[in-house]
Design a protein around this motif. Structure first.
Motif, PDB file in Angstrom:
ATOM      1  N   ALA A  32      94.802  96.309  66.801  1.00 43.76           N
ATOM      2  CA  ALA A  32      94.759  97.287  67.890  1.00 43.76           C
ATOM      3  C   ALA A  32      94.161  96.898  69.046  1.00 43.76           C
ATOM      4  CB  ALA A  32      93.830  98.455  67.210  1.00 43.76           C
ATOM      5  N   GLY A  36      98.188  95.212  69.965  1.00 42.21           N
ATOM      6  CA  GLY A  36      98.209  96.565  69.976  1.00 42.21           C
ATOM      7  C   GLY A  36      99.245  96.987  69.063  1.00 42.21           C
ATOM      8  N   LEU A  37      99.198  98.508  68.494  1.00 41.35           N
ATOM      9  CA  LEU A  37      99.789  98.957  67.486  1.00 41.35           C
ATOM     10  C   LEU A  37     100.810 100.091  67.886  1.00 41.35           C
ATOM     11  CD1 LEU A  37      97.116  99.409  64.928  1.00 41.35           C
ATOM     12  CD2 LEU A  37      98.591  97.504  65.014  1.00 41.35           C
ATOM     13  N   SER A  38     101.185  99.984  69.290  1.00 47.50           N
ATOM     14  CA  SER A  38     102.256 101.016  69.684  1.00 47.50           C
ATOM     15  C   SER A  38     103.453 100.347  69.718  1.00 47.50           C
ATOM     16  CB  SER A  38     101.721 101.419  71.102  1.00 47.50           C
ATOM     17  OG  SER A  38     102.686 102.183  71.820  1.00 47.50           O
ATOM     18  N   ALA A  39     104.448 100.886  68.812  1.00 50.49           N
ATOM     19  CA  ALA A  39     105.789 100.287  68.538  1.00 50.49           C
ATOM     20  C   ALA A  39     105.740  98.797  68.514  1.00 50.49           C
ATOM     21  CB  ALA A  39     106.593 100.657  69.574  1.00 50.49           C
ATOM     22  N   PRO A  40     104.869  98.053  67.416  1.00 50.57           N
ATOM     23  CA  PRO A  40     105.047  96.570  67.447  1.00 50.57           C
ATOM     24  C   PRO A  40     106.448  96.034  66.984  1.00 50.57           C
ATOM     25  CG  PRO A  40     104.002  97.738  65.635  1.00 50.57           C
ATOM     26  CD  PRO A  40     104.288  98.747  66.275  1.00 50.57           C
ATOM     27  N   SER A  41     106.671  94.926  67.781  1.00 50.88           N
ATOM     28  CA  SER A  41     107.847  94.140  67.374  1.00 50.88           C
ATOM     29  C   SER A  41     107.443  93.312  66.299  1.00 50.88           C
ATOM     30  CB  SER A  41     108.294  93.399  68.909  1.00 50.88           C
ATOM     31  OG  SER A  41     107.346  92.377  69.286  1.00 50.88           O
ATOM     32  N   ASP A  44     104.897  90.814  67.554  1.00 47.65           N
ATOM     33  CA  ASP A  44     103.382  91.669  67.527  1.00 47.65           C
ATOM     34  C   ASP A  44     102.992  91.657  65.799  1.00 47.65           C
ATOM     35  OD1 ASP A  44     103.724  92.134  70.205  1.00 47.65           O
ATOM     36  OD2 ASP A  44     104.526  94.123  69.662  1.00 47.65           O
ATOM     37  N   TRP A  45     103.931  91.824  64.793  1.00 46.84           N
ATOM     38  CA  TRP A  45     103.520  91.931  63.713  1.00 46.84           C
ATOM     39  C   TRP A  45     103.041  90.458  63.287  1.00 46.84           C
ATOM     40  CZ3 TRP A  45     101.700  95.637  61.306  1.00 46.84           C
ATOM     41  CH2 TRP A  45     102.321  96.921  61.429  1.00 46.84           C
TER      42      TRP A  45
END
Length: 405
Positions: A32, A36-41, A44-45
């Motif tokens: 977070a 960030g956890l907003s629509a992670p790609s 991002d993961w």
């Protein structure tokens, strides 16, 4: 209940699930913050997996982290009072001691990384499978829910209902398998280090030695007291003399009181009582042994060469027990016979000798178990000395030499 469902009914499966999800919470908190956890790609993961790892490695450098992880592992990964099936003691293989070496810290770091990676994976799989189960349940009832899973599902219909328990069963086995992996990893990564295993073995050895010493103490002290009492009682009954009987009863009383004190001291050690325990007798207290033997009818001659009070405590205490065992054997197997006791303190050694006449056809130890003479040899060997027991002509001899630092 079908056998394949039994693992899912064990409470420990759910405590292991909780153990894994707790690690995932830390990953989500870090995620977070970044990226960030907003629509992670997909990228991002990957970062969510990787960003917390340096923090975990740093945390593993703190010695107390290993203790905290060990306590959590014992509580949540192994069957115990919280499970329907009792544990088999495997949790004892997980250490709760702080890290004492860099190897311990390295193992703790590997454990934390494994827990986070597997926990985050189980959390993601659990979320997806539960979302699929909800979508199938909604499709079966005719009220489809919004698509929240990454798994594409065909058009809703009645056929969705049988798939709901299949998905939940699959989720249960995923959690069960991951929990078993973590339990095995806990024993391997959080198990006792080599130094802890050596310390545990040393502690166990000390306990066994202490039990052996206490057994020997009881054999010597209580055996001596009972032997003196039996000999005194038999002599008093045979003599039929009031004066001798009174003296014998006095000796029995004194010997019994000393035996009770010794028994209380040993029992205090066994109970680990907090109150002080009376000191063990030494050769300076040998006069009461000699008086008890004389009161039993034996003629005891004593030769003392050198200052007994200068002997170190361990040597003097073991010497007392050896003398006690020697006199006990004389009274038990030979009766009231002449006894010669020699105590010689020389340069660097204590020589203790008990010699007694042998009645015809009698040899000490012939009717016994030999544990007393074996105890004499063991006491001498523990102090680095030597003991010789046996018949020499018409006499029986107990000859012991103990080194004096």
């Amino acid at each position: 209940m079908p056998r394949f469902l039994r693992p899912l009914t064990r409470t420990v499966m759910y405590t292991r699930w909780l153990h894994l999800l707790a690690a995932a919470v830390f990953a989500f908190v870090c995620g977070a913050v970044y990226p960030g956890l907003s629509a992670p790609s997909v990228r991002d993961w990957a970062l969510i997996y990787l960003v917390p790892l340096p923090l975990l490695v740093l945390a593993a450098m703190v010695p107390g982290t290993r203790r905290a992880e060990g306590l959590q592992a014992r509580l949540t990964l192994f069957p115990g009072g919280h499970a329907r099936v009792a544990g088999d003691g495997v949790e004892a293989g997980v250490s709760v001691a702080p890290s004492a070496s860099w190897r311990d810290r390295g193992r703790t770091a590997v454990w934390l990384v494994l827990r986070l990676l597997l926990g985050l994976s189980v959390a993601l799989v659990s979320g997806q499978l539960m979302a699929v189960a909800l979508e199938l349940a909604g499709g079966a009832t005719g009220f489809p829910t919004a698509t929240v899973s990454a798994v594409p599902l065909p058009t809703a219909g009645w056929w969705c209902a049988p798939l709901v328990p299949v998905v939940l069963l699959f989720l249960g086995y995923v959690v069960e398998g991951a929990g078993r992996v973590m339990a095995r990893a806990a024993v391997w990564l959080l198990g006792p280090s080599a130094a802890e295993r050596v310390a545990a073995l040393e502690e166990r050895t000390e306990r066994l030695l202490e039990r052996t010493r206490i057994a020997r103490e009881l054999h010597d002290s209580i055996g001596h007291a009972l032997t003196v009492a039996v000999v005194q009682a038999g002599a008093a009954r045979a003599a039929g003399d009031a004066v001798f009987t009174d003296r014998a009863l006095g000796a029995i009383e004194e010997t019994g009181r000393a035996a009770l004190e010794e028994l209380e001291r040993v029992l205090s050690v066994l109970r680990e009582a907090e109150r002080p325990v009376s000191a063990r007798p030494t050769l300076r207290d040998a006069e009461r042994l000699l008086d008890a033997a004389r009161a039993s009818g034996a003629t005891v001659q004593v030769t003392v060469d050198g200052p007994l009070e200068t002997l170190p405590g361990p040597v003097s205490r073991e010497g007392y027990r050896i003398l006690q065992e020697g006199l006990t054997n004389v009274l038990r197997h030979c009766g009231a016979v002449p006894v010669q006791v020699t105590l010689s303190v020389g340069a660097g050694s204590l020589c203790l000798e008990v010699r007694n006449d042998l009645p015809t056809g009698v040899a000490p130890g012939a009717a016994g178990t030999g544990s007393g003479l074996r105890g004499v040899r063991e006491r001498a060997a523990l102090l680095g000395g030597r003991a010789r027991t046996g018949r020499t002509g018409d006499e029986w001899q107990v000859h012991v030499e103990l080194p004096v630092p």
